[in-house]
Design a protein around this motif. Sequence first.
Motif, PDB file in Angstrom:
ATOM      1  N   UNK A  37       0.884  -1.166   0.000  1.00  0.00           N
ATOM      2  CA  UNK A  37       0.000   0.000   0.000  1.00  0.00           C
ATOM      3  C   UNK A  37       0.921   1.215   0.000  1.00  0.00           C
ATOM      4  N   UNK A  38       0.786   2.071  -1.016  1.00  0.00           N
ATOM      5  CA  UNK A  38       1.757   3.162  -1.138  1.00  0.00           C
ATOM      6  C   UNK A  38       1.108   4.428  -1.684  1.00  0.00           C
ATOM      7  N   UNK A  39       1.692   5.564  -1.296  1.00  0.00           N
ATOM      8  CA  UNK A  39       1.227   6.874  -1.745  1.00  0.00           C
ATOM      9  C   UNK A  39       2.032   7.296  -2.970  1.00  0.00           C
ATOM     10  N   UNK A  52      -0.168  -1.842  -8.316  1.00  0.00           N
ATOM     11  CA  UNK A  52      -0.306  -0.973  -9.487  1.00  0.00           C
ATOM     12  C   UNK A  52      -1.724  -0.459  -9.678  1.00  0.00           C
ATOM     13  N   UNK A  53      -2.568  -0.587  -8.664  1.00  0.00           N
ATOM     14  CA  UNK A  53      -3.969  -0.181  -8.777  1.00  0.00           C
ATOM     15  C   UNK A  53      -4.263   0.984  -7.839  1.00  0.00           C
ATOM     16  N   UNK A  54      -4.765   2.083  -8.403  1.00  0.00           N
ATOM     17  CA  UNK A  54      -5.150   3.220  -7.573  1.00  0.00           C
ATOM     18  C   UNK A  54      -6.441   2.893  -6.828  1.00  0.00           C
ATOM     19  N   UNK A  55      -6.480   3.253  -5.550  1.00  0.00           N
ATOM     20  CA  UNK A  55      -7.655   2.999  -4.734  1.00  0.00           C
ATOM     21  C   UNK A  55      -8.641   4.162  -4.850  1.00  0.00           C
ATOM     22  N   UNK A  56      -9.951   3.894  -4.742  1.00  0.00           N
ATOM     23  CA  UNK A  56     -10.976   4.946  -4.896  1.00  0.00           C
ATOM     24  C   UNK A  56     -11.111   5.790  -3.626  1.00  0.00           C
TER      25      UNK A  56
END
Length: 275
Positions: A37-39, A52-56
């Motif tokens: 989990x990364x910013x 590689x998936x942006x979270x909503x």
Amino acid sequence: MTRLLIAVLAAMLLPAPTVAQMDFLYDEVLSTRFGDIHAVGSDYQFTLWHNQTQLPLPENARWWVQWVGEPAQGDIDWVVAAHHHGGNSCGGGYYILRVSASAVVPSREISDCDGRLMDIRFGEDWIEVDRLDRDIEVALTTIRWQGDAYSETDHYAPREAPAGPGDDVTRWIGEHAYSILQDASERARFGTAMQVWEMQDLAIRLSVGNSVAQAGDWVVGTGCMPHACGLEMGAIGMRISDGAVAAIIRSHGEAERAFGLASDPAFRAAVAEGF
């Protein structure tokens, strides 16, 4: 530097509690059994990602990954992430992330205006988070998330006998003025001159302020409401020799509300300097 700024602002807006507080990280990436989990971003234009998936989740904010919990059994890891807009007030929030091999599911937002997080307990399919609350009579609020069930339970502080003079007064020197009314024995003390809802009004107006200080026989704290300094002000005082109380609430366009020995000249002089 940014991390230090946020820590200072948080301390200014919500005082240090009397119970233990967890030490949260301010990292841009933490690893779980199911990936990172990364910013991603710069300044205050960050997004939060799982691999590689942006979270909503909100985008116009600064993100930190603060905590990871891996149960001894089960197929879920738990993550706490936080965001903030970068201003000098509350207005960001926390998210609990339920991370598995198939998906990352965010909780609803836990506003940082409600109170800082204090403790976390978790198992293979559930998590509980304790936080402080703006209601001065609530000792802790427990957030529980298990499956589709999400709840918040307030734990009210037990009543105590009124605090006394001497050491019961001087113990607050150097503390945040807001902390005084979080203490059940002090609410009992000030209950001789104020209603609970008036104490709540005062506490809000002590949210931003300097440390409590001694002025002669008085211990005095002053402050203001976030975003309304100069308009919504508060002052609180206790006399060391006998434990007597004094308080002032000032709201723009309204008559001053004074309680207890608020007309005492020594208290008034200390309040004038603080305001």
